[in-house]
Write a protein that holds these residues in place. Structure first.
Motif, mmCIF file in Angstrom:
data_model
loop_
_atom_site.group_PDB
_atom_site.id
_atom_site.type_symbol
_atom_site.label_atom_id
_atom_site.label_comp_id
_atom_site.label_asym_id
_atom_site.label_seq_id
_atom_site.Cartn_x
_atom_site.Cartn_y
_atom_site.Cartn_z
ATOM 1 N N TRP A 1 -0.430 -13.438 -5.118
ATOM 2 C CA TRP A 1 0.337 -12.478 -5.892
ATOM 3 C C TRP A 1 0.773 -11.326 -4.997
ATOM 4 O O TRP A 1 -0.001 -10.860 -4.160
ATOM 5 C CB TRP A 1 -0.504 -11.893 -7.027
ATOM 6 C CG TRP A 1 -0.800 -12.831 -8.136
ATOM 7 C CD1 TRP A 1 -0.120 -12.952 -9.311
ATOM 8 C CD2 TRP A 1 -1.870 -13.777 -8.200
ATOM 9 N NE1 TRP A 1 -0.704 -13.928 -10.095
ATOM 10 C CE2 TRP A 1 -1.780 -14.445 -9.432
ATOM 11 C CE3 TRP A 1 -2.899 -14.124 -7.317
ATOM 12 C CZ2 TRP A 1 -2.669 -15.429 -9.810
ATOM 13 C CZ3 TRP A 1 -3.784 -15.118 -7.687
ATOM 14 C CH2 TRP A 1 -3.672 -15.762 -8.930
ATOM 15 N N LYS A 2 2.002 -10.870 -5.191
ATOM 16 C CA LYS A 2 2.419 -9.582 -4.644
ATOM 17 C C LYS A 2 1.933 -8.555 -5.642
ATOM 18 O O LYS A 2 2.110 -8.723 -6.856
ATOM 19 C CB LYS A 2 3.938 -9.528 -4.504
ATOM 20 C CG LYS A 2 4.438 -8.222 -3.925
ATOM 21 C CD LYS A 2 5.952 -8.249 -3.765
ATOM 22 C CE LYS A 2 6.457 -6.924 -3.260
ATOM 23 N NZ LYS A 2 7.926 -6.929 -3.116
ATOM 24 N N ARG B 1 -3.815 12.996 1.922
ATOM 25 C CA ARG B 1 -4.113 14.317 1.345
ATOM 26 C C ARG B 1 -4.987 14.230 0.085
ATOM 27 O O ARG B 1 -5.298 15.231 -0.525
ATOM 28 C CB ARG B 1 -2.817 15.040 1.041
ATOM 29 C CG ARG B 1 -2.046 15.420 2.291
ATOM 30 C CD ARG B 1 -0.866 16.322 1.961
ATOM 31 N NE ARG B 1 -0.285 16.808 3.192
ATOM 32 C CZ ARG B 1 0.700 16.204 3.839
ATOM 33 N NH1 ARG B 1 1.195 15.073 3.368
ATOM 34 N NH2 ARG B 1 1.198 16.726 4.939
ATOM 35 N N GLY B 2 -5.315 13.001 -0.339
ATOM 36 C CA GLY B 2 -6.197 12.812 -1.484
ATOM 37 C C GLY B 2 -5.513 12.591 -2.809
ATOM 38 O O GLY B 2 -6.179 12.442 -3.832
ATOM 39 N N SER B 3 -4.178 12.559 -2.834
ATOM 40 C CA SER B 3 -3.440 12.335 -4.074
ATOM 41 C C SER B 3 -3.439 10.853 -4.434
ATOM 42 O O SER B 3 -3.454 9.993 -3.552
ATOM 43 C CB SER B 3 -1.986 12.790 -3.918
ATOM 44 O OG SER B 3 -1.927 14.134 -3.543
ATOM 45 N N ALA B 4 -3.364 10.573 -5.733
ATOM 46 C CA ALA B 4 -3.242 9.188 -6.186
ATOM 47 C C ALA B 4 -1.871 8.658 -5.790
ATOM 48 O O ALA B 4 -0.852 9.330 -5.981
ATOM 49 C CB ALA B 4 -3.423 9.107 -7.695
ATOM 50 N N ILE B 5 -1.850 7.457 -5.206
ATOM 51 C CA ILE B 5 -0.598 6.805 -4.797
ATOM 52 C C ILE B 5 -0.675 5.319 -5.135
ATOM 53 O O ILE B 5 -1.745 4.799 -5.434
ATOM 54 C CB ILE B 5 -0.313 6.967 -3.281
ATOM 55 C CG1 ILE B 5 -1.464 6.375 -2.441
ATOM 56 C CG2 ILE B 5 -0.036 8.419 -2.930
ATOM 57 C CD1 ILE B 5 -1.157 6.264 -0.960
ATOM 58 N N ALA B 6 0.470 4.672 -5.040
ATOM 59 C CA ALA B 6 0.544 3.220 -5.184
ATOM 60 C C ALA B 6 0.818 2.622 -3.809
ATOM 61 O O ALA B 6 1.623 3.151 -3.045
ATOM 62 C CB ALA B 6 1.645 2.839 -6.162
ATOM 63 N N VAL B 7 0.143 1.529 -3.494
ATOM 64 C CA VAL B 7 0.325 0.810 -2.233
ATOM 65 C C VAL B 7 0.621 -0.648 -2.572
ATOM 66 O O VAL B 7 -0.001 -1.220 -3.464
ATOM 67 C CB VAL B 7 -0.943 0.913 -1.347
ATOM 68 C CG1 VAL B 7 -0.803 0.096 -0.084
ATOM 69 C CG2 VAL B 7 -1.240 2.367 -1.004
ATOM 70 N N SER B 8 1.568 -1.228 -1.850
ATOM 71 C CA SER B 8 1.908 -2.631 -2.076
ATOM 72 C C SER B 8 1.094 -3.535 -1.164
ATOM 73 O O SER B 8 0.575 -3.102 -0.133
ATOM 74 C CB SER B 8 3.410 -2.866 -1.860
ATOM 75 O OG SER B 8 3.823 -2.398 -0.591
ATOM 76 N N GLY B 9 0.988 -4.788 -1.557
ATOM 77 C CA GLY B 9 0.255 -5.757 -0.751
ATOM 78 C C GLY B 9 0.238 -7.119 -1.424
ATOM 79 O O GLY B 9 1.014 -7.379 -2.349
ATOM 80 N N TRP B 10 -0.641 -7.969 -0.956
ATOM 81 C CA TRP B 10 -0.842 -9.303 -1.520
ATOM 82 C C TRP B 10 -2.305 -9.497 -1.854
ATOM 83 O O TRP B 10 -3.187 -8.955 -1.189
ATOM 84 C CB TRP B 10 -0.477 -10.401 -0.515
ATOM 85 C CG TRP B 10 0.970 -10.659 -0.319
ATOM 86 C CD1 TRP B 10 1.894 -10.973 -1.272
ATOM 87 C CD2 TRP B 10 1.673 -10.663 0.925
ATOM 88 N NE1 TRP B 10 3.122 -11.176 -0.694
ATOM 89 C CE2 TRP B 10 3.013 -10.993 0.658
ATOM 90 C CE3 TRP B 10 1.298 -10.432 2.245
ATOM 91 C CZ2 TRP B 10 3.981 -11.086 1.651
ATOM 92 C CZ3 TRP B 10 2.259 -10.520 3.233
ATOM 93 C CH2 TRP B 10 3.584 -10.845 2.934
ATOM 94 N N ILE B 11 -2.557 -10.322 -2.858
ATOM 95 C CA ILE B 11 -3.903 -10.804 -3.157
ATOM 96 C C ILE B 11 -3.819 -12.322 -3.267
ATOM 97 O O ILE B 11 -2.962 -12.852 -3.990
ATOM 98 C CB ILE B 11 -4.474 -10.201 -4.451
ATOM 99 C CG1 ILE B 11 -4.662 -8.690 -4.297
ATOM 100 C CG2 ILE B 11 -5.799 -10.881 -4.819
ATOM 101 C CD1 ILE B 11 -5.113 -7.987 -5.559
ATOM 102 N N ALA B 12 -4.689 -13.000 -2.533
ATOM 103 C CA ALA B 12 -4.753 -14.462 -2.561
ATOM 104 C C ALA B 12 -6.122 -14.882 -3.085
ATOM 105 O O ALA B 12 -7.149 -14.358 -2.641
ATOM 106 C CB ALA B 12 -4.524 -15.024 -1.163
#
Length: 170
Positions: free
Chosen positions: A21-22, A31-42
């Protein structure tokens, strides 16, 4: 949500020994702020073992600084994640990060250790949560990813104490 929570996932395939899945997952910026990061999970085919699959968090090498350089935007899981099919064959659930700001809003913080480490460790959390993983985690990376997993190894006990780091390969 929490760091490592999957925000969304879409199945993309691309592995002989499992499903891929992407994903977009939660992390923390430098800086400690909540963010979204993209990636893959297999996730490997087969029955989830008692206690879950061991987790491999993969960190890719240098691909560039612009969003279009993110592996999830210009590559396939098998092209990016070294030995993906072998890890799946051996029963690992694999999380692979694009890193903070690479493929998502914000600046990519190339070779900024704390940023890379959080992306790697939160990819492990995402793989664990989404893919039925255990708390046993191996970090694996090369080039930029080698740097990322070395720093992740150093901060894992404080940033992600619930993970049982059993090995780091850089």
């Amino acid at each position: 949500g929490n760091s490592g929570d999957v925000i969304w996932a879409t199945e993309v395939g691309g592995a002989a020994n499992g499903r891929v899945w992407k994903v977009l997952y939660r992390s923390r910026s430098v800086r400690g702020s909540a963010i979204a990061v993209s990636g893959w999970i297999a996730v490997p085919y087969g029955t989830r073992p008692a206690g879950g699959f061991p987790v491999m968090s993969f960190a890719h090498g240098t691909t560039g600084m612009a969003d279009q350089c993110a592996p999830t935007r210009n590559s396939s899981p098998r092209e990016t994640i070294a030995l993906l099919d072998r890890f799946l064959e051996r029963g690992f659930v694999v999380g692979a990060t694009d890193y903070e700001g690479l493929g998502t809003p914000g600046q990519h913080l190339y070779l900024v250790g704390p940023s890379e480490a959080r992306s790697v460790l939160d990819a492990a959390r995402a793989a664990r949560n989404f893919g039925g993983g255990s708390s046993d985690v191996v970090l694996f990376g090369h080039s930029q990813g080698g740097h990322a997993v070395i720093i992740a190894n150093e901060v894992a006990n404080t940033y992600a104490p619930e993970l049982n780091l059993v090995g780091t390969v850089s």
